[in-house]
Design a protein around this motif. Structure first.
Motif, PDB file in Angstrom:
ATOM      1  N   GLY A 200      23.318  44.847 -65.841  1.00  0.00           N
ATOM      2  CA  GLY A 200      23.264  43.399 -65.747  1.00  0.00           C
ATOM      3  C   GLY A 200      24.251  42.855 -64.735  1.00  0.00           C
ATOM      4  O   GLY A 200      24.930  43.598 -64.018  1.00  0.00           O
ATOM      5  N   ILE A 201      24.325  41.537 -64.666  1.00  0.00           N
ATOM      6  CA  ILE A 201      25.240  40.845 -63.755  1.00  0.00           C
ATOM      7  C   ILE A 201      26.396  40.305 -64.578  1.00  0.00           C
ATOM      8  O   ILE A 201      26.186  39.562 -65.538  1.00  0.00           O
ATOM      9  CB  ILE A 201      24.515  39.694 -63.023  1.00  0.00           C
ATOM     10  N   ASN A 202      27.593  40.683 -64.203  1.00  0.00           N
ATOM     11  CA  ASN A 202      28.758  40.285 -64.993  1.00  0.00           C
ATOM     12  C   ASN A 202      28.933  38.770 -64.968  1.00  0.00           C
ATOM     13  O   ASN A 202      29.005  38.168 -63.889  1.00  0.00           O
ATOM     14  CB  ASN A 202      30.024  40.951 -64.442  1.00  0.00           C
ATOM     15  N   PRO A 203      28.991  38.114 -66.138  1.00  0.00           N
ATOM     16  CA  PRO A 203      29.110  36.649 -66.168  1.00  0.00           C
ATOM     17  C   PRO A 203      30.391  36.133 -65.544  1.00  0.00           C
ATOM     18  O   PRO A 203      30.424  35.010 -65.034  1.00  0.00           O
ATOM     19  CB  PRO A 203      29.054  36.320 -67.671  1.00  0.00           C
ATOM     20  N   VAL A 204      31.466  36.943 -65.565  1.00  0.00           N
ATOM     21  CA  VAL A 204      32.715  36.498 -64.939  1.00  0.00           C
ATOM     22  C   VAL A 204      32.550  36.410 -63.425  1.00  0.00           C
ATOM     23  O   VAL A 204      33.056  35.488 -62.778  1.00  0.00           O
ATOM     24  CB  VAL A 204      33.881  37.441 -65.309  1.00  0.00           C
ATOM     25  N   ALA A 205      31.816  37.366 -62.833  1.00  0.00           N
ATOM     26  CA  ALA A 205      31.551  37.311 -61.396  1.00  0.00           C
ATOM     27  C   ALA A 205      30.737  36.073 -61.043  1.00  0.00           C
ATOM     28  O   ALA A 205      30.995  35.402 -60.033  1.00  0.00           O
ATOM     29  CB  ALA A 205      30.814  38.575 -60.950  1.00  0.00           C
ATOM     30  N   VAL A 206      29.754  35.758 -61.886  1.00  0.00           N
ATOM     31  CA  VAL A 206      28.959  34.542 -61.670  1.00  0.00           C
ATOM     32  C   VAL A 206      29.849  33.307 -61.765  1.00  0.00           C
ATOM     33  O   VAL A 206      29.770  32.396 -60.929  1.00  0.00           O
ATOM     34  CB  VAL A 206      27.815  34.455 -62.704  1.00  0.00           C
ATOM     35  N   MET A 207      30.716  33.282 -62.766  1.00  0.00           N
ATOM     36  CA  MET A 207      31.589  32.125 -62.983  1.00  0.00           C
ATOM     37  C   MET A 207      32.544  31.917 -61.813  1.00  0.00           C
ATOM     38  O   MET A 207      32.692  30.807 -61.296  1.00  0.00           O
ATOM     39  CB  MET A 207      32.393  32.318 -64.268  1.00  0.00           C
ATOM     40  N   ILE A 208      33.181  33.009 -61.354  1.00  0.00           N
ATOM     41  CA  ILE A 208      34.128  32.886 -60.242  1.00  0.00           C
ATOM     42  C   ILE A 208      33.408  32.427 -58.984  1.00  0.00           C
ATOM     43  O   ILE A 208      33.903  31.582 -58.234  1.00  0.00           O
ATOM     44  CB  ILE A 208      34.858  34.223 -60.003  1.00  0.00           C
ATOM     45  N   GLY A 209      32.247  32.999 -58.736  1.00  0.00           N
ATOM     46  CA  GLY A 209      31.500  32.599 -57.541  1.00  0.00           C
ATOM     47  C   GLY A 209      31.058  31.154 -57.589  1.00  0.00           C
ATOM     48  O   GLY A 209      31.271  30.392 -56.634  1.00  0.00           O
ATOM     49  N   MET A 210      30.454  30.756 -58.711  1.00  0.00           N
ATOM     50  CA  MET A 210      29.927  29.392 -58.844  1.00  0.00           C
ATOM     51  C   MET A 210      31.029  28.336 -58.754  1.00  0.00           C
ATOM     52  O   MET A 210      30.815  27.249 -58.211  1.00  0.00           O
ATOM     53  CB  MET A 210      29.186  29.252 -60.175  1.00  0.00           C
ATOM     54  N   PHE A 211      32.183  28.646 -59.311  1.00  0.00           N
ATOM     55  CA  PHE A 211      33.256  27.653 -59.314  1.00  0.00           C
ATOM     56  C   PHE A 211      34.262  27.874 -58.194  1.00  0.00           C
ATOM     57  O   PHE A 211      34.704  26.912 -57.561  1.00  0.00           O
ATOM     58  CB  PHE A 211      33.978  27.674 -60.670  1.00  0.00           C
ATOM     59  N   GLY A 212      34.657  29.128 -57.946  1.00  0.00           N
ATOM     60  CA  GLY A 212      35.691  29.388 -56.953  1.00  0.00           C
ATOM     61  C   GLY A 212      35.193  29.338 -55.521  1.00  0.00           C
ATOM     62  O   GLY A 212      35.636  28.514 -54.717  1.00  0.00           O
ATOM     63  N   ILE A 213      34.260  30.229 -55.193  1.00  0.00           N
ATOM     64  CA  ILE A 213      33.780  30.315 -53.812  1.00  0.00           C
ATOM     65  C   ILE A 213      33.034  29.050 -53.412  1.00  0.00           C
ATOM     66  O   ILE A 213      33.214  28.543 -52.295  1.00  0.00           O
ATOM     67  CB  ILE A 213      32.873  31.550 -53.644  1.00  0.00           C
ATOM     68  N   SER A 214      32.188  28.520 -54.317  1.00  0.00           N
ATOM     69  CA  SER A 214      31.460  27.295 -53.968  1.00  0.00           C
ATOM     70  C   SER A 214      32.420  26.136 -53.730  1.00  0.00           C
ATOM     71  O   SER A 214      32.187  25.299 -52.851  1.00  0.00           O
ATOM     72  CB  SER A 214      30.453  26.936 -55.066  1.00  0.00           C
ATOM     73  N   GLU A 215      33.520  26.102 -54.489  1.00  0.00           N
ATOM     74  CA  GLU A 215      34.527  25.053 -54.282  1.00  0.00           C
ATOM     75  C   GLU A 215      35.205  25.222 -52.921  1.00  0.00           C
ATOM     76  O   GLU A 215      35.411  24.249 -52.193  1.00  0.00           O
ATOM     77  CB  GLU A 215      35.570  25.101 -55.395  1.00  0.00           C
ATOM     78  N   ALA A 216      35.531  26.459 -52.559  1.00  0.00           N
ATOM     79  CA  ALA A 216      36.158  26.702 -51.256  1.00  0.00           C
ATOM     80  C   ALA A 216      35.225  26.306 -50.119  1.00  0.00           C
ATOM     81  O   ALA A 216      35.654  25.676 -49.135  1.00  0.00           O
ATOM     82  CB  ALA A 216      36.545  28.178 -51.145  1.00  0.00           C
ATOM     83  N   LEU A 217      33.955  26.660 -50.239  1.00  0.00           N
ATOM     84  CA  LEU A 217      32.987  26.285 -49.203  1.00  0.00           C
ATOM     85  C   LEU A 217      32.803  24.774 -49.147  1.00  0.00           C
ATOM     86  O   LEU A 217      32.676  24.188 -48.056  1.00  0.00           O
ATOM     87  CB  LEU A 217      31.643  26.970 -49.466  1.00  0.00           C
ATOM     88  N   HIS A 218      32.791  24.138 -50.310  1.00  0.00           N
ATOM     89  CA  HIS A 218      32.656  22.685 -50.360  1.00  0.00           C
ATOM     90  C   HIS A 218      33.852  22.000 -49.708  1.00  0.00           C
ATOM     91  O   HIS A 218      33.702  20.961 -49.047  1.00  0.00           O
ATOM     92  CB  HIS A 218      32.510  22.240 -51.813  1.00  0.00           C
ATOM     93  N   GLN A 219      35.039  22.576 -49.880  1.00  0.00           N
ATOM     94  CA  GLN A 219      36.249  21.975 -49.306  1.00  0.00           C
ATOM     95  C   GLN A 219      36.265  22.038 -47.779  1.00  0.00           C
ATOM     96  O   GLN A 219      37.015  21.298 -47.139  1.00  0.00           O
ATOM     97  CB  GLN A 219      37.496  22.675 -49.859  1.00  0.00           C
ATOM     98  N   LEU A 220      35.447  22.903 -47.202  1.00  0.00           N
ATOM     99  CA  LEU A 220      35.383  22.985 -45.743  1.00  0.00           C
ATOM    100  C   LEU A 220      34.898  21.674 -45.131  1.00  0.00           C
ATOM    101  O   LEU A 220      35.165  21.397 -43.949  1.00  0.00           O
ATOM    102  CB  LEU A 220      34.461  24.134 -45.308  1.00  0.00           C
ATOM    103  N   HIS A 221      34.177  20.871 -45.928  1.00  0.00           N
ATOM    104  CA  HIS A 221      33.709  19.573 -45.441  1.00  0.00           C
ATOM    105  C   HIS A 221      34.837  18.542 -45.398  1.00  0.00           C
ATOM    106  O   HIS A 221      34.653  17.457 -44.872  1.00  0.00           O
ATOM    107  CB  HIS A 221      32.585  19.046 -46.344  1.00  0.00           C
ATOM    108  N   HIS A 222      35.967  18.885 -46.016  1.00  0.00           N
ATOM    109  CA  HIS A 222      37.062  17.905 -46.132  1.00  0.00           C
ATOM    110  C   HIS A 222      38.358  18.458 -45.564  1.00  0.00           C
ATOM    111  O   HIS A 222      39.441  18.199 -46.089  1.00  0.00           O
ATOM    112  CB  HIS A 222      37.260  17.530 -47.607  1.00  0.00           C
ATOM    113  N   MET A 223      38.272  19.228 -44.488  1.00  0.00           N
ATOM    114  CA  MET A 223      39.456  19.852 -43.909  1.00  0.00           C
ATOM    115  C   MET A 223      40.472  18.824 -43.416  1.00  0.00           C
ATOM    116  O   MET A 223      41.674  19.059 -43.463  1.00  0.00           O
ATOM    117  CB  MET A 223      39.044  20.769 -42.752  1.00  0.00           C
ATOM    118  N   ASN A 224      39.982  17.687 -42.943  1.00  0.00           N
ATOM    119  CA  ASN A 224      40.882  16.683 -42.371  1.00  0.00           C
ATOM    120  C   ASN A 224      41.313  15.612 -43.369  1.00  0.00           C
ATOM    121  O   ASN A 224      41.984  14.646 -43.002  1.00  0.00           O
ATOM    122  CB  ASN A 224      40.205  15.998 -41.168  1.00  0.00           C
ATOM    123  N   LYS A 225      40.899  15.785 -44.619  1.00  0.00           N
ATOM    124  CA  LYS A 225      41.258  14.802 -45.642  1.00  0.00           C
ATOM    125  C   LYS A 225      42.727  14.935 -46.009  1.00  0.00           C
ATOM    126  O   LYS A 225      43.261  16.044 -46.122  1.00  0.00           O
ATOM    127  CB  LYS A 225      40.389  15.002 -46.888  1.00  0.00           C
TER     128      LYS A 225
END
Length: 502
Positions: A200-225
């Protein structure tokens, strides 16, 4: 008097006191690192402490447990990366508070209310353990199945304005959770012949990706904030805030105890139910939920810490683990020659009261350590984006690898991070996906057990829902929640409110 003497054992021994403090301190920071789960930490400790005296071993492990449950809230508030699944709901309003510069206040308030929840759970454990255990054991497979469905119904609290998108995200999480070998027949499900997917797919990996990596990618839109400076002049919450939110904290603490006492559930479900309860009872919050409402911060924190005491109830009185950590604790008790179960309170009452006293001591250390180091910890969110984003990536990669020491988990984490980024970009909530993954095994396994008990007859299963008062209540609550989250109810309510204001 004997009960009090047993209760005070860990309080009066410098060695036991020190081990409890050390365990709590380590637990807070283990819980704050995504991927380093409390279950993993306690499991590792068993291998180091099996030759110790049982009191010494339990003091260290209980401290790690109490501290770890609380610790997941810190990175949830500061980085929007829940350190544990039970902190997912905390991030919904904790992180918006940090973005407003109120990280210190948010952590201080969550700490105090977590400790309140912890004390409620311990008190219920001490007073009503046999009663609550008898209630929990009346749950049949169909009741656990409906409890999982009830959790999915809570997507309305996590899905913003669109219930349809929330249900879609929750169903997607359920689908992800079923990947792997069938737990009963060992048939492959959604593996497409790939051996690496058998586990199966480890739920912790899903959780870190969905919240951690997606947040980091989302923050790229606000580099100058501009960076928000954190207001940490007052870490200890105001007495007026404590009094104001204490009723809600107590309500959600009792929710946490009850859910925690149901074997196989735990603090993650308790936190989500508490968050939903807070949304329903808070009529006019100063700040909308999801945008920094303090009610949305304290409710899940009180509940998931209260669930610790609840999880101990079936473990000590029935020998049934309340969650994954208490399952490990049962193994530790057996290693040390103890037999958790109905006879524990009769044959070894000293162990029960020693555990209650040790939990109380660990909860006090949560308050002490939880209110220290916040100024330094809060500086994380004041880092420039050029430093913070790589830091989030690094923590996420280390956390994903630490799950099983496998590169595969890192690839899954990155994949779900990119997927979560696009979900957020197009207005789909990521919280229900994680909720679906967490609840998939509970729902799937108990659905199978329920249908087997009815010899495969779905009609009999539905009819028998109304032969049990407990099943009837759970089913009615599911229908009620589904109806109150429907567009028909929303339109009717708006019309009534408009007529009342006119």
């Amino acid at each position: 008097m004997d009960a009090f003497n047993y209760f005070a054992i860990s309080w009066l021994s410098p060695e036991l006191l020190g081990l409890t403090a050390l365990g709590t301190f380590l637990g807070i920071y283990v819980g704050a690192i995504p991927g380093l789960s409390v279950t993993m930490a306690v499991s590792i400790l068993i291998s180091f402490t099996f030759s110790w005296d049982v009191n010494y071993a339990l003091c260290l492990m209980v401290g790690v447990y109490m501290g770890g449950v609380y610790g997941g809230s810190r990175t949830a508030i500061l980085l929007n990366i829940p350190g544990a699944p039970s902190a997912i709901a905390t991030a919904l309003d904790g992180y918006p508070l940090a973005k407003k510069g109120l990280a210190g206040e948010a952590i201080g308030l969550s700490t105090v209310m977590s400790v309140v929840g912890g004390f409620v759970g311990i008190i219920v454990l001490a007073i009503a353990a046999p009663t609550v255990s008898e209630f929990a054991i009346t749950f049949q497979p169909r009741d656990y199945m409906m409890l999982g469905v009830l959790g999915i119904m809570l997507v309305g609290s996590l899905s913003g304005s669109s219930l349809a998108r929330g249900i879609f995200a929750g169903a997607l999480g359920l689908l992800i959770g079923t990947v792997g070998l069938d737990p009963m027949t060992a048939e492959e499900r959604f593996t497409f012949g790939v051996i690496e997917l058998w586990d199966g797919i480890n739920p912790v990996a899903v959780m870190i990706g969905m919240f951690g990596i997606s947040e980091a990618l989302h923050q790229l839109h606000h580099m100058n904030k501009a960076v928000v400076k954190q207001k940490i002049s007052r870490i200890i919450p105001k007495w007026s805030d404590i009094k104001k939110y204490m009723p809600l904290s107590l309500q959600t603490s009792f929710i946490g105890v009850i859910v925690g006492a149901l074997p196989g559930t735990g603090g993650d479900i308790a936190a989500l139910m508490a968050y939903d309860h807070a949304k329903r009872v808070t009529k006019k919050p100063k700040v909308p939920f999801g945008e920094g409402a303090k009610e949305g911060l304290i409710a899940p924190e009180a509940a998931n810490n209260a669930a610790v005491g609840g999880a101990y109830i079936p473990m000590l009185t029935l020998g049934i683990p309340g969650d994954a950590v208490t399952a490990v604790f049962i193994g530790a008790l057996f290693i040390h020659g103890l037999n958790p179960g109905p006879l524990l309170l009769v044959e070894q009452p000293h162990m029960f009261w020693f555990t209650v006293g040790n939990l109380t001591l660990a909860n006090i250390f949560v308050l002490i350590f939880g209110l220290t180091g916040i100024r330094l910890f809060s500086k994380i969110v004041e880092c420039p984006k050029g430093i913070l984003i790589p830091l989030i990536f690094l923590l996420s990669i280390v956390g994903a690898y630490a799950i099983n020491n496998a590169i595969t988990d890192i690839w899954w984490m990155l994949a779900f991070g990119v997927f979560g980024y696009f979900m957020r970009l197009y207005g789909f909530p990521v919280g229900p996906v994680i909720l679906g993954v967490i609840l998939s095994s509970l729902t799937d396994e108990n659905w199978r057990r329920a249908i087997l008990s009815e010899r495969g007859n779905v009609g009999d299963l539905f009819i028998n829902l109304f032969h049990s008062p407990l099943s009837t209540v759970l089913f009615s609550v599911i229908v009620l929640i589904l109806f109150t989250q429907s567009p028909i109810w929303t339109k009717w309510l708006k019309r009534k409110l408009f007529q009342a204001s006119a």
